[in-house]
Design a protein around this motif. Structure first.
Motif, PDB file in Angstrom:
ATOM      1  N   ASP A   1     -19.513 -31.655  21.324  1.00 45.44           N
ATOM      2  CA  ASP A   1     -18.246 -30.931  21.284  1.00 45.44           C
ATOM      3  C   ASP A   1     -17.852 -30.522  19.868  1.00 45.44           C
ATOM      4  N   GLY A   2     -18.751 -30.701  18.898  1.00 41.66           N
ATOM      5  CA  GLY A   2     -18.458 -30.333  17.515  1.00 41.66           C
ATOM      6  C   GLY A   2     -17.946 -31.471  16.662  1.00 41.66           C
TER       7      GLY A   2
ATOM      8  N   SER B   1     -17.129 -44.361   1.570  1.00 42.54           N
ATOM      9  CA  SER B   1     -16.713 -42.965   1.507  1.00 42.54           C
ATOM     10  C   SER B   1     -17.303 -42.244   2.705  1.00 42.54           C
ATOM     11  N   GLY B   2     -16.573 -41.251   3.171  1.00 48.66           N
ATOM     12  CA  GLY B   2     -17.069 -40.536   4.330  1.00 48.66           C
ATOM     13  C   GLY B   2     -16.210 -39.349   4.674  1.00 48.66           C
ATOM     14  N   LYS B   3     -16.544 -38.724   5.788  1.00 50.88           N
ATOM     15  CA  LYS B   3     -15.760 -37.608   6.284  1.00 50.88           C
ATOM     16  C   LYS B   3     -15.986 -37.478   7.782  1.00 50.88           C
ATOM     17  N   TYR B   4     -15.014 -36.883   8.441  1.00 52.65           N
ATOM     18  CA  TYR B   4     -15.159 -36.587   9.862  1.00 52.65           C
ATOM     19  C   TYR B   4     -14.484 -35.265  10.154  1.00 52.65           C
ATOM     20  N   SER B   5     -14.912 -34.650  11.234  1.00 53.70           N
ATOM     21  CA  SER B   5     -14.296 -33.403  11.667  1.00 53.70           C
ATOM     22  C   SER B   5     -14.354 -33.321  13.181  1.00 53.70           C
ATOM     23  N   TYR B   6     -13.439 -32.533  13.734  1.00 55.62           N
ATOM     24  CA  TYR B   6     -13.395 -32.330  15.174  1.00 55.62           C
ATOM     25  C   TYR B   6     -12.800 -30.962  15.462  1.00 55.62           C
ATOM     26  N   VAL B   7     -13.019 -30.494  16.668  1.00 56.13           N
ATOM     27  CA  VAL B   7     -12.486 -29.208  17.120  1.00 56.13           C
ATOM     28  C   VAL B   7     -11.338 -29.497  18.075  1.00 56.13           C
TER      29      VAL B   7
ATOM     30  N   GLY C   1      -9.523 -24.646  19.483  1.00 60.63           N
ATOM     31  CA  GLY C   1     -10.787 -24.200  18.907  1.00 60.63           C
ATOM     32  C   GLY C   1     -10.859 -24.261  17.390  1.00 60.63           C
ATOM     33  N   ALA C   2      -9.830 -24.771  16.740  1.00 59.56           N
ATOM     34  CA  ALA C   2      -9.826 -24.886  15.274  1.00 59.56           C
ATOM     35  C   ALA C   2     -10.500 -26.188  14.860  1.00 59.56           C
TER      36      ALA C   2
END
Length: 135
Positions: A54-55, A76-82, A86-87
């Motif tokens: 799902d991104g 340290s890290g990063k995450y992302s989601y939609v 849809g952004a």
């Protein structure tokens, strides 16, 4: 007569019993894991990353460091989601002996510090309090 009483008693207990617990609805969609990797070392260093169908993405690295003779985990890290519109939203972060420090476009931002208070804080920083010995 006793049989009728026992039968009525059993029927009454059945009607008085609470209904069986309802199961939650099954998930609408199972999100597959597109990629995943991880590595952990005996000295405490590690890293992992994954991406969902799902991104959704997450990456993180960590290590053990010594601060004032005590072991501390530094991450340290990063995450992302939609989101539903849809952004894509992303957050990067660090976490260590000083706390958790996130940065990202979805984090709330407080109002600016009023100028008078900012000047007061600057003055305090430039002129630290020194206790005088009155003895």
């Amino acid at each position: 007569m006793i049989k009728l009483t026992v039968a009525l008693l059993v029927v009454g207990v059945c009607f008085a019993a609470p209904p069986p617990a309802e199961r939650p609805p099954p998930p609408k969609e199972v999100v597959p894991i597109v990629s995943q990797q991880s590595d952990a070392q005996p000295d405490g260093q590690y890293n992992f990353a994954f991406e969902g169908g799902d991104g959704t993405q997450q990456q993180q690295t960590g290590e053990v460091k010594v601060v004032e003779d005590k072991p501390v985990i530094s991450v340290s890290g990063k995450y992302s989601y939609v989101d539903a519109e849809g952004a894509t939203h992303s957050v990067s972060y660090t976490a260590d002996e000083t706390g958790y420090h996130p940065e990202g476009d979805i984090l709330p931002v407080g109002p600016p510090i009023p100028e008078a208070i900012a000047r007061s804080l600057q003055y305090i920083q430039e002129h630290p309090y020194v206790e005088e010995n009155t003895a």
